[in-house]
Design a protein around this motif. Structure first.
Motif, PDB file in Angstrom:
ATOM      1  N   ILE A  60       0.842  -1.194   0.000  1.00  0.00           N
ATOM      2  CA  ILE A  60       0.000   0.000   0.000  1.00  0.00           C
ATOM      3  C   ILE A  60       0.877   1.244   0.000  1.00  0.00           C
ATOM      4  CG2 ILE A  60      -1.803   1.273   1.214  1.00  0.00           C
ATOM      5  CD1 ILE A  60      -2.658  -1.340   2.532  1.00  0.00           C
ATOM      6  N   ASP A  61       0.729   2.099  -1.020  1.00  0.00           N
ATOM      7  CA  ASP A  61       1.454   3.365  -1.065  1.00  0.00           C
ATOM      8  C   ASP A  61       0.599   4.384  -1.802  1.00  0.00           C
ATOM      9  OD1 ASP A  61       1.671   2.744  -3.766  1.00  0.00           O
ATOM     10  OD2 ASP A  61       3.757   2.117  -3.636  1.00  0.00           O
ATOM     11  N   ASP A  62       1.196   5.528  -2.161  1.00  0.00           N
ATOM     12  CA  ASP A  62       0.409   6.601  -2.778  1.00  0.00           C
ATOM     13  C   ASP A  62       0.133   6.361  -4.260  1.00  0.00           C
ATOM     14  OD1 ASP A  62       2.980   6.995  -3.634  1.00  0.00           O
ATOM     15  OD2 ASP A  62       3.132   9.077  -2.971  1.00  0.00           O
ATOM     16  N   ASN A  63       0.593   5.243  -4.801  1.00  0.00           N
ATOM     17  CA  ASN A  63       0.227   4.861  -6.170  1.00  0.00           C
ATOM     18  C   ASN A  63      -1.051   4.028  -6.214  1.00  0.00           C
ATOM     19  OD1 ASN A  63       2.471   6.058  -7.533  1.00  0.00           O
ATOM     20  ND2 ASN A  63       3.759   4.379  -6.788  1.00  0.00           N
ATOM     21  N   GLY A  64      -1.463   3.510  -5.071  1.00  0.00           N
ATOM     22  CA  GLY A  64      -2.635   2.656  -5.028  1.00  0.00           C
ATOM     23  C   GLY A  64      -2.321   1.235  -5.470  1.00  0.00           C
ATOM     24  N   THR A  65      -3.094   0.264  -4.966  1.00  0.00           N
ATOM     25  CA  THR A  65      -2.835  -1.124  -5.313  1.00  0.00           C
ATOM     26  C   THR A  65      -4.099  -1.968  -5.169  1.00  0.00           C
ATOM     27  OG1 THR A  65      -1.490  -3.081  -4.787  1.00  0.00           O
ATOM     28  CG2 THR A  65      -2.142  -1.695  -2.948  1.00  0.00           C
ATOM     29  N   PHE A  66      -4.224  -2.966  -6.052  1.00  0.00           N
ATOM     30  CA  PHE A  66      -5.245  -3.994  -5.907  1.00  0.00           C
ATOM     31  C   PHE A  66      -4.659  -5.261  -5.284  1.00  0.00           C
ATOM     32  CE2 PHE A  66      -7.200  -1.381  -9.205  1.00  0.00           C
ATOM     33  CZ  PHE A  66      -8.535  -1.386  -8.832  1.00  0.00           C
ATOM     34  N   LEU A  67      -3.341  -5.261  -5.064  1.00  0.00           N
ATOM     35  CA  LEU A  67      -2.666  -6.487  -4.660  1.00  0.00           C
ATOM     36  C   LEU A  67      -2.881  -6.824  -3.190  1.00  0.00           C
ATOM     37  CD1 LEU A  67      -0.816  -8.702  -5.787  1.00  0.00           C
ATOM     38  CD2 LEU A  67       1.144  -7.338  -5.047  1.00  0.00           C
ATOM     39  N   ARG A  68      -3.026  -5.824  -2.335  1.00  0.00           N
ATOM     40  CA  ARG A  68      -3.076  -6.090  -0.896  1.00  0.00           C
ATOM     41  C   ARG A  68      -4.281  -6.938  -0.491  1.00  0.00           C
ATOM     42  NH1 ARG A  68      -4.002  -7.725   3.213  1.00  0.00           N
ATOM     43  NH2 ARG A  68      -3.677  -6.886   5.315  1.00  0.00           N
ATOM     44  N   ASP A  69      -5.464  -6.629  -0.999  1.00  0.00           N
ATOM     45  CA  ASP A  69      -6.683  -7.233  -0.467  1.00  0.00           C
ATOM     46  C   ASP A  69      -7.402  -8.185  -1.418  1.00  0.00           C
ATOM     47  OD1 ASP A  69      -6.543  -5.838   2.015  1.00  0.00           O
ATOM     48  OD2 ASP A  69      -7.255  -4.036   1.004  1.00  0.00           O
ATOM     49  N   SER A  70      -6.978  -8.264  -2.668  1.00  0.00           N
ATOM     50  CA  SER A  70      -7.715  -9.079  -3.632  1.00  0.00           C
ATOM     51  C   SER A  70      -7.388 -10.559  -3.456  1.00  0.00           C
ATOM     52  CB  SER A  70      -7.384  -8.642  -5.058  1.00  0.00           C
ATOM     53  OG  SER A  70      -7.809  -7.306  -5.275  1.00  0.00           O
ATOM     54  N   VAL A  71      -8.426 -11.386  -3.534  1.00  0.00           N
ATOM     55  CA  VAL A  71      -8.267 -12.827  -3.366  1.00  0.00           C
ATOM     56  C   VAL A  71      -9.416 -13.527  -4.084  1.00  0.00           C
ATOM     57  CG1 VAL A  71      -9.556 -12.822  -1.199  1.00  0.00           C
ATOM     58  CG2 VAL A  71      -7.986 -14.702  -1.681  1.00  0.00           C
ATOM     59  N   LEU A  72      -9.134 -14.709  -4.621  1.00  0.00           N
ATOM     60  CA  LEU A  72     -10.152 -15.542  -5.251  1.00  0.00           C
ATOM     61  C   LEU A  72      -9.936 -16.967  -4.768  1.00  0.00           C
ATOM     62  CD1 LEU A  72     -12.476 -15.839  -7.330  1.00  0.00           C
ATOM     63  CD2 LEU A  72     -10.708 -16.316  -9.052  1.00  0.00           C
ATOM     64  N   GLY A  73     -11.016 -17.603  -4.299  1.00  0.00           N
ATOM     65  CA  GLY A  73     -10.869 -18.953  -3.770  1.00  0.00           C
ATOM     66  C   GLY A  73     -12.054 -19.839  -4.085  1.00  0.00           C
ATOM     67  N   ALA A  74     -11.850 -21.138  -3.956  1.00  0.00           N
ATOM     68  CA  ALA A  74     -12.908 -22.120  -4.150  1.00  0.00           C
ATOM     69  C   ALA A  74     -12.722 -23.232  -3.131  1.00  0.00           C
ATOM     70  CB  ALA A  74     -12.880 -22.691  -5.566  1.00  0.00           C
ATOM     71  N   GLN A  75     -13.839 -23.731  -2.619  1.00  0.00           N
ATOM     72  CA  GLN A  75     -13.786 -24.779  -1.604  1.00  0.00           C
ATOM     73  C   GLN A  75     -14.708 -25.924  -1.997  1.00  0.00           C
ATOM     74  OE1 GLN A  75     -13.567 -23.615   2.535  1.00  0.00           O
ATOM     75  NE2 GLN A  75     -15.048 -25.185   3.122  1.00  0.00           N
ATOM     76  N   LEU A  76     -14.215 -27.144  -1.817  1.00  0.00           N
ATOM     77  CA  LEU A  76     -14.976 -28.355  -2.070  1.00  0.00           C
ATOM     78  C   LEU A  76     -15.078 -29.143  -0.774  1.00  0.00           C
ATOM     79  CD1 LEU A  76     -16.271 -30.545  -3.907  1.00  0.00           C
ATOM     80  CD2 LEU A  76     -13.938 -31.404  -4.294  1.00  0.00           C
ATOM     81  N   ASP A  77     -16.304 -29.409  -0.341  1.00  0.00           N
ATOM     82  CA  ASP A  77     -16.550 -30.236   0.839  1.00  0.00           C
ATOM     83  C   ASP A  77     -17.179 -31.547   0.376  1.00  0.00           C
ATOM     84  OD1 ASP A  77     -15.859 -28.495   3.195  1.00  0.00           O
ATOM     85  OD2 ASP A  77     -17.294 -27.185   2.190  1.00  0.00           O
ATOM     86  N   ILE A  78     -16.628 -32.648   0.841  1.00  0.00           N
ATOM     87  CA  ILE A  78     -17.089 -33.979   0.447  1.00  0.00           C
ATOM     88  C   ILE A  78     -17.463 -34.755   1.708  1.00  0.00           C
ATOM     89  CG2 ILE A  78     -16.535 -36.085  -0.816  1.00  0.00           C
ATOM     90  CD1 ILE A  78     -14.309 -34.511  -2.223  1.00  0.00           C
ATOM     91  N   ARG A  79     -18.689 -35.194   1.787  1.00  0.00           N
ATOM     92  CA  ARG A  79     -19.144 -35.995   2.923  1.00  0.00           C
ATOM     93  C   ARG A  79     -19.405 -37.423   2.438  1.00  0.00           C
ATOM     94  NH1 ARG A  79     -20.452 -35.149   7.897  1.00  0.00           N
ATOM     95  NH2 ARG A  79     -20.253 -32.882   7.583  1.00  0.00           N
ATOM     96  N   VAL A  80     -18.591 -38.346   2.928  1.00  0.00           N
ATOM     97  CA  VAL A  80     -18.691 -39.743   2.529  1.00  0.00           C
ATOM     98  C   VAL A  80     -19.715 -40.479   3.388  1.00  0.00           C
ATOM     99  CG1 VAL A  80     -17.388 -41.893   2.246  1.00  0.00           C
ATOM    100  CG2 VAL A  80     -16.309 -39.707   1.725  1.00  0.00           C
ATOM    101  N   SER A  81     -19.785 -40.083   4.670  1.00  0.00           N
ATOM    102  CA  SER A  81     -20.718 -40.691   5.613  1.00  0.00           C
ATOM    103  C   SER A  81     -20.926 -39.695   6.740  1.00  0.00           C
ATOM    104  CB  SER A  81     -20.133 -42.002   6.158  1.00  0.00           C
ATOM    105  OG  SER A  81     -19.037 -41.738   7.011  1.00  0.00           O
ATOM    106  N   PRO A  82     -21.843 -39.958   7.669  1.00  0.00           N
ATOM    107  CA  PRO A  82     -21.999 -39.029   8.796  1.00  0.00           C
ATOM    108  C   PRO A  82     -20.722 -38.849   9.612  1.00  0.00           C
ATOM    109  CG  PRO A  82     -23.900 -40.485   8.657  1.00  0.00           C
ATOM    110  CD  PRO A  82     -22.896 -40.998   7.667  1.00  0.00           C
ATOM    111  N   GLU A  83     -19.820 -39.834   9.537  1.00  0.00           N
ATOM    112  CA  GLU A  83     -18.587 -39.746  10.331  1.00  0.00           C
ATOM    113  C   GLU A  83     -17.412 -39.174   9.531  1.00  0.00           C
ATOM    114  OE1 GLU A  83     -20.233 -42.736   9.972  1.00  0.00           O
ATOM    115  OE2 GLU A  83     -21.383 -42.576  11.855  1.00  0.00           O
ATOM    116  N   TRP A  84     -17.363 -39.445   8.223  1.00  0.00           N
ATOM    117  CA  TRP A  84     -16.186 -39.101   7.428  1.00  0.00           C
ATOM    118  C   TRP A  84     -16.508 -37.999   6.413  1.00  0.00           C
ATOM    119  CZ3 TRP A  84     -11.352 -40.764   8.366  1.00  0.00           C
ATOM    120  CH2 TRP A  84     -11.189 -41.909   9.146  1.00  0.00           C
ATOM    121  N   SER A  85     -15.587 -37.015   6.327  1.00  0.00           N
ATOM    122  CA  SER A  85     -15.718 -35.947   5.333  1.00  0.00           C
ATOM    123  C   SER A  85     -14.338 -35.381   5.048  1.00  0.00           C
ATOM    124  CB  SER A  85     -16.652 -34.835   5.830  1.00  0.00           C
ATOM    125  OG  SER A  85     -16.105 -34.222   6.994  1.00  0.00           O
TER     126      SER A  85
END
Length: 418
Positions: free
Chosen positions: A46-71
């Motif tokens: 972050i400086d007086d030139n401005g930036t998109f780098l500090r806070d920008s993020v892109l993510g994806a999450q996969l949750d897999i449930r095999v049984s009530p006990e295992w995921s």
């Protein structure tokens, strides 16, 4: 790249009936812009030139449930790299298998998040909090927030709320960022330098949840080793002649550096739609006196008004008095020219000031979040940071100092999850 967690999940999934496997996905991200009124870089970018780098993020999450006990959970992210200042990096942030033998026990193994702070597990998901960014005086102190290992979580349901206790252990490779105003003794160029380290962490986290209120206590210990095999530097005061003194900064200390971290946090409703949140963290080292001892924290007040949530917070971060004294001595060496004709010792002292760093700053922030939909937010924030004796969150050019500076930062962002 396949991880042991992913391979274990695949084996479980193959052995389970196809109809028993449930999948859920989520995509999240933030497009954030930040600009200060100061030419020095703050929080890396972050400086007086401005930036998109500090806070920008892109993510994806996969949750897999095999049984009530295992995921299992897999999460990938494209975010600012933890080994350089000028690029994004794609990482497999989470990859763990979870076994829940009963409703009150959960065991996990794989790549996990250190459960230290209130927003430890959701710090990249901007829709889950109202601040434009989480206070740097707490959340920007370490670039290593994940580990590969295991955890055991026990939960007790009571009439007043749920109590949970989590024990965890693991290790990870990462980097310790340093910024040198000049070439480090002629061996490394001026600018940012990322020291490769291996971290081992073990700790306990105790939390109490009651409706939307949460209280959290965390204590963990860290052991750091340089991946190069070099020993750590222990600053040792030398007095080779009357009136001549300086710190010897030649590596020769312990092979590992042990630290402890104590964190307290709470987020509670106080009536009339107001919520009060705060966190405090204390870091201490056992092996290098007067170095890496600091205390940080913040206190925030916010109120939801329809789709708006205005807030204000005050945050502070300060190294111990002994560490600040060491930083001043290294940054302002008084070595007679006769005792240092080449200037090498003086350069060594100033490089030591940059290498070890110190913190003495506080920030006032005021901002608001606007909920466009239940899964997206616009945010705007103005903050003013005051630096006292020093701050290693500020990169200063040669011949300059971060001490006794005051600067403003404007932040705008859009966050979503679906």
């Amino acid at each position: 790249m396949r991880t042991p967690t992913a391979l274990l999940l695949a084996a479980i999934a193959v052995s389970a009936p196809a109809s028993a496997v449930d999948y859920s996905t989520a995509v999240f991200g933030t497009l954030g812009y930040a600009r200060s009124d100061h030419p020095f870089a703050y929080q890396r970018s972050i400086d007086d030139n401005g930036t998109f780098l500090r806070d920008s993020v892109l993510g994806a999450q996969l949750d897999i449930r095999v049984s009530p006990e295992w995921s299992a959970t897999l999460q990938g992210r494209l975010a600012p790299a933890n080994f350089t200042d000028d690029r994004l990096d794609a990482t497999l942030a989470w990859a763990f298998v979870s076994w829940r033998p009963s409703n009150d026990w959960q065991l996990r193994a794989g790549k996990l998040r250190i459960p230290g702070y209130l927003h430890a597990e959701n710090m990249e998901v901007g829709t889950t909090f109202d601040y434009a960014r989480l206070p740097a005086e707490v959340y920007f102190l370490s670039s290593i927030v994940d580990f590969v290992g295991g955890s055991a979580l026990k939960t007790w349901a009571t009439d007043s709320g749920d109590i949970s206790l989590e024990a965890y252990w693991g290790r990870n490779n990462g980097y310790w960022r340093q910024y040198f105003r000049t070439s480090y003794l002629g061996m490394s160029p001026a600018g940012d330098y990322y020291l490769p380290i291996t971290l081992e962490v073990r700790g306990l986290s105790l939390a109490f949840h009651r409706d939307e209120d949460v209280y959290k206590f965390t204590y963990y210990q860290i052991r750091d080793r340089q991946r190069s095999g070099d020993r750590w530097v222990v600053p040792t005061l030398e007095t080779p002649a009357p009136g001549v003194s300086y710190y010897n900064l030649v590596p020769g200390g312990p092979e590992e550096m042990r630290l402890s971290v104590l964190a307290l946090g709470a987020d509670v409703g106080i009536g009339n739609g107001f919520r009060l949140a705060g966190e405090a963290v204390q870091c201490k080292t056992f092996d290098i006196p007067s170095v890496f001892n600091m205390t940080g924290g913040y206190l925030a007040l916010r109120k939801r008004i329809g789709q708006w949530t205005p807030y204000v917070y005050h945050a502070r971060l300060r190294s111990s008095g002994a560490q600040l004294d060491l930083h001043r001595a290294l940054d302002n060496p008084t070595i007679p020219a006769a005792a240092d004709p080449t200037g090498f010792i003086t350069a060594m002292q100033k490089s030591g000031a940059d290498a070890f760093g110190a913190y003495d700053q506080y920030t006032w922030s005021i901002g608001t979040a606007y909920a466009l939909t239940p899964t997206s937010k616009l945010k705007a924030e103005w903050s003013q940071t005051h630096v006292g004796a020093a701050s290693s969150l500020v990169d200063t050019p040669a011949g300059e100092r971060a001490s006794h500076q005051r600067f403003n930062v404007l932040s705008l962002s859009y966050s979503f999850v679906f």
